[in-house]
Structure formats: C-alpha cells, structure tokens
Design a protein around this motif. Structure first.
Motif, PDB file in Angstrom:
ATOM      1  N   UNK A  12       0.823  -1.202   0.000  1.00 17.60           N
ATOM      2  CA  UNK A  12       0.000   0.000   0.000  1.00 17.60           C
ATOM      3  C   UNK A  12       0.858   1.254   0.000  1.00 17.60           C
ATOM      4  N   UNK A  13       1.943   1.246   0.780  1.00 21.27           N
ATOM      5  CA  UNK A  13       2.838   2.397   0.825  1.00 21.27           C
ATOM      6  C   UNK A  13       3.489   2.668  -0.515  1.00 21.27           C
ATOM      7  N   UNK A  14       3.896   1.602  -1.193  1.00 17.77           N
ATOM      8  CA  UNK A  14       4.523   1.758  -2.510  1.00 17.77           C
ATOM      9  C   UNK A  14       3.533   2.300  -3.529  1.00 17.77           C
ATOM     10  N   UNK A  15       2.295   1.805  -3.471  1.00 16.38           N
ATOM     11  CA  UNK A  15       1.273   2.308  -4.386  1.00 16.38           C
ATOM     12  C   UNK A  15       0.919   3.763  -4.071  1.00 16.38           C
ATOM     13  N   UNK A  16       0.978   4.110  -2.786  1.00 14.84           N
ATOM     14  CA  UNK A  16       0.710   5.493  -2.384  1.00 14.84           C
ATOM     15  C   UNK A  16       1.767   6.435  -2.955  1.00 14.84           C
ATOM     16  N   UNK A  17       3.032   6.031  -2.862  1.00  8.91           N
ATOM     17  CA  UNK A  17       4.114   6.846  -3.422  1.00  8.91           C
ATOM     18  C   UNK A  17       3.959   6.974  -4.934  1.00  8.91           C
ATOM     19  N   UNK A  18       3.620   5.861  -5.582  1.00 13.72           N
ATOM     20  CA  UNK A  18       3.394   5.888  -7.025  1.00 13.72           C
ATOM     21  C   UNK A  18       2.282   6.866  -7.382  1.00 13.72           C
ATOM     22  N   UNK A  19       1.213   6.863  -6.605  1.00 17.25           N
ATOM     23  CA  UNK A  19       0.064   7.723  -6.882  1.00 17.25           C
ATOM     24  C   UNK A  19       0.419   9.193  -6.701  1.00 17.25           C
ATOM     25  N   UNK A  20       1.085   9.513  -5.605  1.00 17.03           N
ATOM     26  CA  UNK A  20       1.418  10.905  -5.315  1.00 17.03           C
ATOM     27  C   UNK A  20       2.418  11.460  -6.328  1.00 17.03           C
ATOM     28  N   UNK A  21       3.445  10.681  -6.669  1.00 19.87           N
ATOM     29  CA  UNK A  21       4.408  11.154  -7.670  1.00 19.87           C
ATOM     30  C   UNK A  21       3.752  11.230  -9.043  1.00 19.87           C
ATOM     31  N   UNK A  22       2.837  10.304  -9.321  1.00 19.00           N
ATOM     32  CA  UNK A  22       2.134  10.341 -10.602  1.00 19.00           C
ATOM     33  C   UNK A  22       1.288  11.592 -10.751  1.00 19.00           C
ATOM     34  N   UNK A  23       0.551  11.945  -9.704  1.00 19.37           N
ATOM     35  CA  UNK A  23      -0.275  13.152  -9.741  1.00 19.37           C
ATOM     36  C   UNK A  23       0.598  14.404  -9.842  1.00 19.37           C
ATOM     37  N   UNK A  24       1.762  14.375  -9.189  1.00 24.86           N
ATOM     38  CA  UNK A  24       2.705  15.486  -9.283  1.00 24.86           C
ATOM     39  C   UNK A  24       3.196  15.656 -10.725  1.00 24.86           C
ATOM     40  N   UNK A  25       3.528  14.550 -11.375  1.00 31.36           N
ATOM     41  CA  UNK A  25       4.001  14.605 -12.757  1.00 31.36           C
ATOM     42  C   UNK A  25       2.883  15.030 -13.704  1.00 31.36           C
ATOM     43  N   UNK A  26       1.656  14.651 -13.389  1.00 35.51           N
ATOM     44  CA  UNK A  26       0.505  15.065 -14.196  1.00 35.51           C
ATOM     45  C   UNK A  26       0.359  16.583 -14.176  1.00 35.51           C
ATOM     46  N   UNK A  27       0.558  17.192 -13.000  1.00 33.27           N
ATOM     47  CA  UNK A  27       0.474  18.655 -12.900  1.00 33.27           C
ATOM     48  C   UNK A  27       1.573  19.316 -13.729  1.00 33.27           C
TER      49      UNK A  27
END
Length: 217
Positions: A12-27
């Motif tokens: 879950x922690x790894x997926x959370x990091x993936x999600x947060x960095x992904x949303x950051x890159x989307x911006x």
C-alpha cells in the motif's frame, strides 16, 4: 521513524508513493503543455523569453530538481511494483480470460511507462541537454524546436509516444485516486471522466504542436 519506513515499503505504501508522484508529474504535464503552445507563435520571441526565464530563475531551477526526483521515484517504484506483481501472479494466469476483467494497457502499465521513458530520454537529449547541461546548442531553443519538429520521423515518433502516454495517463489517473481512497458513488464517475478527458486532451495538445510545425506551418 521505523514504522514509517515499514509502511512505505509495504504494498500500500509503494502504491501510495506511485500515486502521489504520478499526480505530481501530471500537474507538470499541464504546465509544460501551456508553455509549449508558445511554439505556435511564429516569431518565437515569447517562447525564447519563457525558456530563458525557466533557465535563470532560481526557484524554477530548484523545482526542476524536485521534478527529476519525482520522475526517478516514480520510475523506481513502478519497477518494484511491476516486479512484485509478476512474481505474485499465478502461473495459470495466462490461461484465464484476463481481458474480460481489465484492459491490455491496465495490465501492461510497466511496458507503456517504459516506452514513455525512452521517449523522455530522447526528448531531453534533443532539447534539455544541449541547452541546459552541455550548452552546446548554437541556435535558440525555439529554432531547435522548429528544426526538430520539422523532421518527419521524429514527429511521428513523438506522436506515437503521446498515444502511449494517453493510455498510461488514463489508467494512472484513475488508479491514483483509487489508491488515495478517494472513491465515492457520487464523485467517482466524475473522476473517471476527468481522467479520461485529461488523458485525451493533454497528449493530443502535445501531439498537435509538432504535427502543425511539420505539416502545416
């Protein structure tokens, strides 16, 4: 802080990091598209001025380190999660009707992400490296963009990469919100529509710029 390290190293922690960095890159993608639209102005003065501002502003330079860090972390965790998924997948998985439950792109996010990474490396080598790292460019970045996008094979390569990016974004956007627990019968349909719209419009905007320069301008 051991509990934090343990939590972030779990699935879950790894997926959370993936999600947060992904949303950051989307911006970042949205900001980058808006700046690239300046290429459509014929004289290039505004684009060159913007590029110079990005190159000399200390706040922007610091933000670039954060951006590259986000890319690296996203790539590393993508590789970790992909490897874990393959290891955990039953041997008989290939014989099940996987396509009935998920799309090809959702099952191969690692592959589409790898192709986008290859494009990113080529793209950085074409623009970022000569203008900001080696300072070997002999023309302005606007002129380099016109020359590069005037090359048909490069433009077609760019457009193909944007198609892959669109599918990667479509699944990644929705998965990020799901991982963050932002699911609700009232809001989830809107998030899905927003993700699909972003995944279509932003890559299409990027692709339209070299196509215009190469075939219309």
């Amino acid at each position: 802080m051991g509990w934090l390290s343990k939590a972030l190293s779990g699935n879950l922690g790894q997926k959370l990091i993936m999600s947060l960095t992904g949303l950051f890159l989307i911006s970042f993608l949205l900001e980058h598209l808006l700046s690239n639209l300046l290429l459509l102005k014929s004289d290039g003065a505004d684009f060159n001025a913007y590029a110079e501002f990005m190159k000399t502003n200390p706040v922007i330079q610091a933000a670039e380190y954060i951006l590259f860090g986000g890319f690296i972390v996203h790539i590393i965790y993508a590789a970790i999660i992909t490897a874990k998924n393959k290891k955990a997948r039953p041997q008989g998985y290939a014989y099940n009707n996987a396509s009935a439950n998920s799309s090809w792109f959702s099952r191969n996010m690692g592959l589409s992400g790898s192709m986008v990474l290859i494009f990113l490396i080529v793209h950085l080598k074409s623009f970022f490296v000569p203008h900001k790292i080696t300072h070997s460019a002999t023309t302005t970045i606007y002129d380099d963009a016109i020359i590069t996008f005037g090359n048909v094979p490069y433009t077609l390569f760019y457009v193909a990469a944007m198609v892959l990016l669109a599918f990667h974004l479509n699944h990644g956007f929705q998965s990020a919100f799901q991982t963050l627990g932002l699911r609700h019968p009232k809001y989830t349909p809107f998030i899905k529509k927003l993700g699909t719209a972003f995944a279509i419009l932003v890559p299409a905007g990027f692709a339209a710029i070299p196509l215009y320069i190469c075939f219309i301008r």
